[in-house]
Enzyme design. Structure first.
Site, PDB file in Angstrom:
ATOM      1  N   LYS A   1      40.056 -24.029  -7.211  1.00  0.00           N
ATOM      2  CA  LYS A   1      38.849 -23.974  -8.048  1.00  0.00           C
ATOM      3  C   LYS A   1      39.046 -23.312  -9.409  1.00  0.00           C
ATOM      4  O   LYS A   1      38.318 -23.608 -10.345  1.00  0.00           O
ATOM      5  CB  LYS A   1      37.734 -23.227  -7.301  1.00  0.00           C
ATOM      6  CG  LYS A   1      37.207 -24.006  -6.123  1.00  0.00           C
ATOM      7  CD  LYS A   1      36.093 -23.257  -5.450  1.00  0.00           C
ATOM      8  CE  LYS A   1      35.771 -23.914  -4.131  1.00  0.00           C
ATOM      9  NZ  LYS A   1      34.379 -23.868  -3.768  1.00  0.00           N
TER      10      LYS A   1
ATOM     11  N   ASP B   1      28.717 -25.029  -6.341  1.00  0.00           N
ATOM     12  CA  ASP B   1      28.809 -24.046  -5.243  1.00  0.00           C
ATOM     13  C   ASP B   1      27.566 -23.163  -5.150  1.00  0.00           C
ATOM     14  O   ASP B   1      27.118 -22.810  -4.067  1.00  0.00           O
ATOM     15  CB  ASP B   1      30.031 -23.144  -5.431  1.00  0.00           C
ATOM     16  CG  ASP B   1      31.321 -23.844  -5.041  1.00  0.00           C
ATOM     17  OD1 ASP B   1      31.255 -24.843  -4.311  1.00  0.00           O
ATOM     18  OD2 ASP B   1      32.388 -23.396  -5.484  1.00  0.00           O
TER      19      ASP B   1
END
Ligand code: ATR
Length: 270
Positions: A74, A110
């Site tokens: 990420k 997220d």
């Protein structure tokens, strides 16, 4: 099988990847909308050292449509992108990468894994005291969501310097895992550490929990913390529920359609 030569390939990359529920969740969604001839979702293991090669291949192969990434990609993928959306920039991590013309752009969904389950339950984040355990990648998106939603953030972490840095960045307080007495006064408690994922440990002594708490755990399957939370009658939101709303956000970026919640839930087994 509806896959054909025009089917777009959507992917999850990570390392490891074998435990992922994302392919079932997304393919169930494509099927429910009747777009499973246009899109197929697979998970692919990519080692961190191979990320540059992966991106070259991704750019070169036209049917490789978009990808989402999990640990450990990420953050390390960001320098290779041509653009990063402002929310992802603030969080400091991306989980959605799209091809926009010849360019790659990163986004982040997220944080929706934290805000959407609360919204669905009619619980506004504004003014809520959020006790966040952990200061890693997952914790960052929750700290962002808390701050953006007007919640009051307190970060607790094994390495206190990281708790302090995260709290300062997102306008919150910080504390030590050795003294969790303040937790009792929180409205929402989040376990954003990996504690409990591979063992029966929990960072939160049961005596600190009460039926007034809303308890999130980013891990799945359900950890020991859930047993304790259930025992005191607290409201619990588990890692798969978070994955669902992160996934619904991803679905929209990948296909342009609203993710069909019921089908995606079914794909996740919740
Ligand atoms: P992720 O991206 O999944 O958040 P990470 O960045 O490695 O993964 O962060 C993991 C988090 O779990 C960190 O907050 C870590 O604490 P440290 O910052 O002190 O490393 C926390 N964590 C992992 N194992 C732990 C343990 N046994 N006890 C307490 N905290 C732990």
């Amino acid at each position: 099988m509806k896959i054909n030569s025009k089917t777009k390939l959507c992917m999850l990359i990570g390392d490891p990847i074998h435990h992922s529920l994302s392919p079932q969740m997304h393919n169930s969604g494509y099927e429910a909308l009747g777009i499973d001839d246009q899109y197929v979702f697979v998970s692919i293991q990519v080692k961190p050292t191979d990320i540059e090669d992966f991106l070259k291949g991704f750019k070169a192969m036209q049917n490789f449509h978009s990808f989402t990434c999990t640990v450990p990609h990420k953050v390390i993928v960001m320098p290779y992108l041509d653009a990063v959306d402002p929310v992802a920039q603030e969080i400091g991590a991306v989980n959605v990468i799209l091809k926009e013309g010849s360019k790659l752009k990163g986004y982040n969904t997220d944080w929706l894994g934290f805000t959407c389950p609360l919204e669905k339950r009619g619980i506004p984040l504004k003014g809520k005291k959020v006790a966040l355990l952990g200061a890693g990648g997952v914790a960052r998106s929750i700290a962002y969501a808390t701050s953006a939603g007007g919640g009051e953030l307190t970060v607790y972490n094994r390495t206190p310097e990281k708790a302090q840095a995260l709290a300062i960045e997102f306008g919150g307080e910080f504390g030590s895992l050795d003294d969790l007495t303040g937790i009792a006064g929180a409205d929402i408690i989040v376990n954003a550490t990996s504690v409990g994922m591979h063992d029966k440990k929990t960072l939160l002594p049961k005596e600190y929990l009460s039926r007034d708490h809303i308890i999130f755990d980013v891990n799945y399957p359900r950890t020991h913390l859930y047993q304790d939370a259930d025992a005191v009658g607290a409201q619990v939101i588990d890692g798969r529920e978070m994955l669902l709303y992160i996934g619904i956000g991803i679905f929209k970026y990948f296909t342009g359609y609203e993710g069909p919640e019921a089908a995606m839930r079914k794909g996740l087994g919740i």
